[in-house]
Motif scaffolding. Structure first.
Motif, short mmCIF file in Angstrom:
data_model
loop_
_atom_site.label_atom_id
_atom_site.label_comp_id
_atom_site.label_asym_id
_atom_site.label_seq_id
_atom_site.Cartn_x
_atom_site.Cartn_y
_atom_site.Cartn_z
N GLY A 228 0.82 -1.21 -0.02
CA GLY A 228 -0.01 0.03 -0.19
C GLY A 228 0.79 1.16 0.09
O GLY A 228 0.64 2.10 -0.71
N ALA A 229 2.07 1.22 0.54
CA ALA A 229 2.86 2.45 0.76
C ALA A 229 3.58 2.59 -0.58
O ALA A 229 3.71 3.75 -1.06
CB ALA A 229 4.14 2.21 1.74
N VAL A 230 3.81 1.50 -1.48
CA VAL A 230 4.23 1.65 -2.76
C VAL A 230 3.55 2.22 -3.61
O VAL A 230 3.68 3.21 -4.57
CB VAL A 230 4.76 0.04 -3.21
CG1 VAL A 230 5.34 0.45 -4.66
CG2 VAL A 230 6.05 -0.24 -2.30
N VAL A 231 2.16 1.94 -3.72
CA VAL A 231 1.01 2.46 -4.39
C VAL A 231 0.87 3.99 -4.14
O VAL A 231 0.78 4.65 -5.00
CB VAL A 231 -0.24 1.64 -4.41
CG1 VAL A 231 -1.19 2.10 -5.33
CG2 VAL A 231 0.08 0.27 -4.66
N GLY A 232 1.17 4.12 -2.75
CA GLY A 232 0.83 5.74 -2.30
C GLY A 232 1.96 6.53 -2.92
O GLY A 232 1.67 7.64 -3.30
N ILE A 233 3.00 5.92 -2.76
CA ILE A 233 4.33 6.73 -3.40
C ILE A 233 4.09 7.02 -4.74
O ILE A 233 4.43 8.12 -5.53
CB ILE A 233 5.78 5.99 -3.20
CG1 ILE A 233 5.85 6.02 -1.57
CG2 ILE A 233 6.83 6.71 -3.68
CD1 ILE A 233 6.04 7.37 -0.96
N LEU A 234 3.73 6.08 -5.56
CA LEU A 234 3.53 6.04 -7.03
C LEU A 234 2.42 7.03 -7.31
O LEU A 234 2.47 7.72 -8.39
CB LEU A 234 3.32 4.75 -7.69
CG LEU A 234 4.22 3.85 -7.47
CD1 LEU A 234 4.08 2.64 -7.93
CD2 LEU A 234 5.67 4.28 -8.35
N LEU A 235 1.11 7.05 -6.26
CA LEU A 235 0.32 7.95 -6.70
C LEU A 235 0.79 9.60 -6.25
O LEU A 235 0.16 10.21 -6.90
CB LEU A 235 -0.74 7.59 -5.62
CG LEU A 235 -2.18 8.67 -5.80
CD1 LEU A 235 -2.74 8.65 -7.04
CD2 LEU A 235 -3.34 8.07 -4.82
N LEU A 236 1.77 9.48 -5.40
CA LEU A 236 2.23 10.96 -5.18
C LEU A 236 2.92 11.70 -6.43
O LEU A 236 2.92 12.87 -6.62
CB LEU A 236 3.39 10.85 -4.10
CG LEU A 236 2.91 10.98 -2.76
CD1 LEU A 236 4.17 10.96 -1.76
CD2 LEU A 236 2.33 12.54 -2.55
N LEU A 237 3.44 11.10 -7.35
CA LEU A 237 4.29 11.30 -8.37
C LEU A 237 3.27 12.24 -9.26
O LEU A 237 3.71 13.65 -9.50
CB LEU A 237 4.89 10.31 -9.06
CG LEU A 237 5.98 9.51 -8.26
CD1 LEU A 237 6.58 8.46 -9.08
CD2 LEU A 237 7.18 10.33 -7.78
N PRO A 238 2.27 11.81 -9.90
CA PRO A 238 1.44 12.70 -10.71
C PRO A 238 0.97 13.82 -9.92
O PRO A 238 0.61 14.77 -10.46
CB PRO A 238 0.37 11.62 -11.23
CG PRO A 238 0.35 10.57 -10.30
CD PRO A 238 1.96 10.33 -9.68
N THR A 239 0.62 13.57 -8.47
CA THR A 239 -0.31 14.76 -7.94
C THR A 239 1.03 15.87 -7.53
O THR A 239 0.57 17.04 -7.53
CB THR A 239 -0.83 14.16 -6.41
OG1 THR A 239 0.25 13.50 -5.74
CG2 THR A 239 -1.84 13.14 -6.84
N ILE A 240 2.10 15.31 -7.22
CA ILE A 240 2.91 16.48 -6.95
C ILE A 240 3.22 17.27 -8.21
O ILE A 240 3.52 18.53 -8.39
CB ILE A 240 4.13 15.79 -6.57
CG1 ILE A 240 4.14 15.27 -5.10
CG2 ILE A 240 5.46 16.85 -6.47
CD1 ILE A 240 5.53 14.61 -4.43
N LEU A 241 3.59 16.43 -9.51
CA LEU A 241 3.65 17.19 -10.62
C LEU A 241 2.75 17.98 -11.19
O LEU A 241 2.89 19.35 -11.60
CB LEU A 241 3.81 16.12 -11.66
CG LEU A 241 4.04 16.77 -13.44
CD1 LEU A 241 5.28 17.56 -13.12
CD2 LEU A 241 3.87 15.38 -14.35
N ALA A 242 1.14 17.56 -10.93
CA ALA A 242 0.19 18.60 -11.24
C ALA A 242 0.13 19.59 -10.30
O ALA A 242 -0.23 20.76 -10.77
CB ALA A 242 -1.11 17.68 -11.06
N PHE A 243 0.25 19.57 -8.97
CA PHE A 243 0.55 20.81 -8.08
C PHE A 243 1.47 21.71 -8.44
O PHE A 243 1.10 22.81 -8.42
CB PHE A 243 0.86 20.00 -6.60
CG PHE A 243 0.92 21.12 -5.52
CD1 PHE A 243 -0.32 21.92 -5.23
CD2 PHE A 243 2.22 21.40 -5.20
CE1 PHE A 243 0.03 22.89 -4.28
CE2 PHE A 243 2.45 22.55 -4.26
CZ PHE A 243 1.35 23.26 -3.80
#
Length: 554
Positions: free
Chosen positions: A251-266
C-alpha cells in the motif's frame, strides 16, 4: 540609567520568546505530523517482507497487471473528468462574470453545493437516480449501468466542478476593459473577441483549474468506493492493499507512486497560477458586461443546465432520506433517521468535535506561523513557505496511511495519540494546511503597517500588538480559516478512512459503511444530517463576517 535599561531588556526578551514560540510550535507540528509520517511511508515502501531494504516491493507492483490497469484507469478517468469539468466550469464562470444572467449568486451557490457534502454523496445521488433501483431507471425501464466509468466520470465531474468555476472565474475577473473597447471600435465580433482576447488572457487560469481538477480526481476515494464498481483506480488499489489484503508495505508503494502525478500536477498548477495573476496590470479597468441577448440568453440556459446537475444529484439524496421505501413507496417518513447501525449518530457528533478541534488548532497554528514568518529574513522564509505548500500535493489516502506507520508504534510517546479523535483532528489540519496557510498569509498582508508602527511607537510588545492590532484587523480572515477547516473536516473521507476505529469513527465513513451494507436510505439520512451541519456552519460564518463588517463601519 540601569533602572531604565532593565525594563527595555525584559521587553526585548518577551518579544523574542513570543516570536520563537510562534515559529517553533507550528514548525515542530509540521515536522512531526507531516514530514515525519511521509518519511515513514517512503521507508515502508522499501521495506520487504523479510525486513530488509530494497526495491522488491516496487518490482512486484510494477510487474502486476492490476497496478497498470488501475494506473491507466486513473489517468483516463482524471483526464476525462478534467476536460468535462473545464468545459462546464468555463460555461458557468463565463456566464457569471462576462454575461448579464439572472440569479448569478444562486448560480454560484448551486454549483458550489458539492463542497458542502462528502465526495461520495455525488455517487449516492447517481445511484438514487440511475442505479438498479433508481427513479429514472424504474420510470423509463432503461437498463443503465451507472456503476463504473460513466458513473464515476459524472460523480467526479460534479465534485470537481466548484474548483474549476472558482479558478476560471478569478481569471475572468482579471480583465482589462480597455482591450475589449478597442476591439469593439475595430468592429470585432463577439466570437472573435472570445477566441482572440478572452481565451489567451485566461489560458493560465484554465491550466491552473485543469491541474487542480486532475489532482482532486486522481486522489478521490469516496466516489470510487460508492459508484466505481469494478473500475479499479489507484485510490481503491491502495485501500484494497491495506484493508483488503493487510499488505501495508505494498500500500505504501502504491501511495508513493500516486504521489508522483499529484506532485507534478500541483507544481504545474502553482506555476500557471503565478503566471496568470502575475500578468495582471495594476492599472487595468474592470470589465462591466452589457446585456447582449444573442450571447446572454443561450449562456444563461447552458449555465443553469450545468447547475441543475448538482442540484438534482444532491437534492435526490435529501429527498430519498425521507421516502418510505425507495423507489416503490414514496410516503414521506423520518424512519430512516433512526440510525441504529454503524454506531448510530455517535460518529456524527464525534465528527463535529473533531472538526471544531481542527478549526481551533489549525487557525492558531497558521496564524502564529504566518505572524512569525513575516518577521523572519527572506532567505529563511522561502524554504519554509515551500514546505507549507507541500501538504496540498499529498493525497488524503497517503497521509492517512502515513499516520498508521508513524503513530501505530507502541515504543514511541506519540503512540498515545493513535486511535483518538485528537489524531484525526491533527490529520485534517495537515491535510488542509496549504489552503489555510495561503489564506492566513493573505490576511496578514492586509493589516495596515501604520497600525503596527503606531503600536510599536507607543511601547506595545509583540503579544500586545497581536491582541490589540493584528487579530482585530484580520478577524474576518481568522474566522474564514476556522470555518474552512471545520467544514472540510466534516466532509473529508480519504484522509481519515484508515484512522477510524470501532470507538472513534466519523460521519463520512459511516455513510460509506451504511451504503456498503445496503442501507442506502439511512446513508442518505446520515449524509443529509452532515450537510445540514455544514450548511449551518456556512451560514454562521457569513453572519459572523457580516457582523464584523458592520462593527468595523461603526
Amino acid at each position: 540609567m540601569s533602572a531604565t535599561a532593565a525594563p527595555a531588556k525584559r521587553e526585548f526578551d518577551i518579544d523574542r520568546l513570543f516570536l520563537a514560540l510562534c515559529l517553533a510550535v507550528p514548525l515542530v507540528a509540521l515536522l512531526l505530523f507531516f514530514a515525519y509520517p511521509l518519511a515513514t511511508v517512503v521507508l515502508r515502501s522499501f521495506t520487504q517482507g523479510d525486513g530488509s531494504i530494497g526495491f522488491g516491493n516496487y518490482v512486484r507492483i510494477l510487474n502486476a497487471a492490476s497496478f497498470w490497469r488501475a494506473t491507466v484507469n486513473s489517468l483516463v478517468m482524471s483526464l476525462s473528468t478534467t476536460a468535462a469539468a473545464l468545459i462546464c466550469g468555463l460555461i458557468v464562470a463565463y456566464a457569471v462574470h462576462r454575461c448579464r444572467v439572472p440569479g448569478r449568486a444562486l448560480l454560484i451557490g448551486a454549483v458550489s453545493l458539492p463542497l458542502l457534502a462528502p465526495s461520495l454523496v455525488q455517487g449516492l445521488g447517481l445511484i438514487f437516480l440511475l442505479g438498479r433501483n433508481g427513479i429514472i431507471t424504474k420510470t423509463t425501464g432503461l437498463e443503465i449501468n451507472i456503476y463504473g466509468f460513466w458513473g464515476l466520470l459524472i460523480a467526479n465531474g460534479l465534485y470537481a466542478l466548484p474548483q474549476a468555476v472558482l479558478i476560471i472565474g478569478a481569471a475572468l475577473r482579471a480583465a482589462d476593459a480597455r482591450i475589449y473597447e478597442a476591439a469593439e471600435i475595430l468592429g470585432t465580433s463577439g466570437l472573435r473577441k472570445f477566441i482572440d482576447i478572452t481565451l489567451p488572457n485566461i489560458k493560465f487560469g484554465l491550466l491552473s483549474a485543469g491541474f487542480i481538477v486532475f489532482t482532486v480526481t486522481i486522489t478521490d476515494f469516496g466516489n470510487a468506493a460508492t459508484i466505481g464498481g469494478d473500475y479499479a483506480i489507484l485510490a481503491t488499489e491502495i485501500y484494497s492493499q491495506v484493508v483488503g489484503q493487510m499488505n501495508f508495505n505494498m500500500g505504501a508503494v502504491v501511495g508513493i507512486l500516486l504521489l508522483l502525478p499529484t506532485i507534478l500536477a500541483f507544481y504545474l498548477e502553482r506555476v500557471a497560477s503565478q503566471r496568470q495573476f502575475g500578468s495582471v496590470s495594476d492599472s487595468a479597468v474592470p470589465l462591466s458586461p452589457v446585456f447582449t441577448p444573442k450571447r446572454d440568453i443561450p449562456m444563461a440556459a447552458a449555465s443553469w443546465l450545468v447547475a441543475l446537475l448538482p442540484i438534482v444529484t444532491i437534492g435526490i439524496v435529501v429527498y430519498g432520506s425521507f421516502v418510505w421505501l425507495w423507489p416503490y413507496r414514496f410516503d414521506l417518513t423520518f424512519r430512516h433517521y433512526a440510525v441504529k447501525v454503524a454506531g448510530g449518530y455517535d460518529p456524527l457528533w464525534t465528527t463535529v468535535q473533531i472538526s471544531i478541534a481542527a478549526g481551533v488548532i489549525g487557525t492558531l497554528l497558521l496564524f502564529a506561523f504566518g505572524f512569525a514568518l513575516q518577521r523572519l529574513p527572506r532567505h529563511w522564509v522561502k524554504p519554509i513557505y515551500f514546505v507549507c505548500l507541500l501538504p496540498a500535493a499529498v493525497p488524503g489516502l497517503v497521509l492517512g496511511l502515513a499516520y498508521i506507520f508513524a503513530f501505530n508504534v507502541p515504543s514511541i510517546p506519540l503512540y498515545a495519540l493513535y486511535g483518538t479523535a485528537t489524531l484525526l483532528a491533527i490529520c485534517n489540519v495537515m491535510h488542509y494546511w496549504t489552503q489555510g496557510f495561503l489564506t492566513t498569509m493573505t490576511g496578514l498582508r492586509q493589516v495596515p503597517p501604520t497600525l503596527e508602527e503606531t503600536a510599536s511607537c507607543l511601547g506595545a510588545n509583540l503579544p500586545r500588538l497581536v491582541s490589540d492590532v493584528v487579530v482585530p484587523s484580520m478577524a474576518p480572515t481568522l474566522i474564514s480559516v476556522f470555518f474552512f477547516m471545520f467544514m472540510r473536516s466534516m466532509v473529508t473521507l480519504s484522509a481519515v478512512i484508515f484512522l477510524v476505529t470501532a470507538s472513534v469513527s466519523v460521519a463520512s465513513v459511516s455513510i460509506m459503511r451504511l451504503d456498503e451494507a445496503g442501507f442506502t436510505s439511512q446513508a442518505a439520512a446520515f449524509a443529509t444530517c452532515t450537510m445540514a451541519i455544514v450548511v449551518a456552519a456556512s451560514l454562521l460564518m457569513r453572519v459572523s463576517l457580516w457582523f464584523l463588517g458592520r462593527k468595523s463601519l461603526a
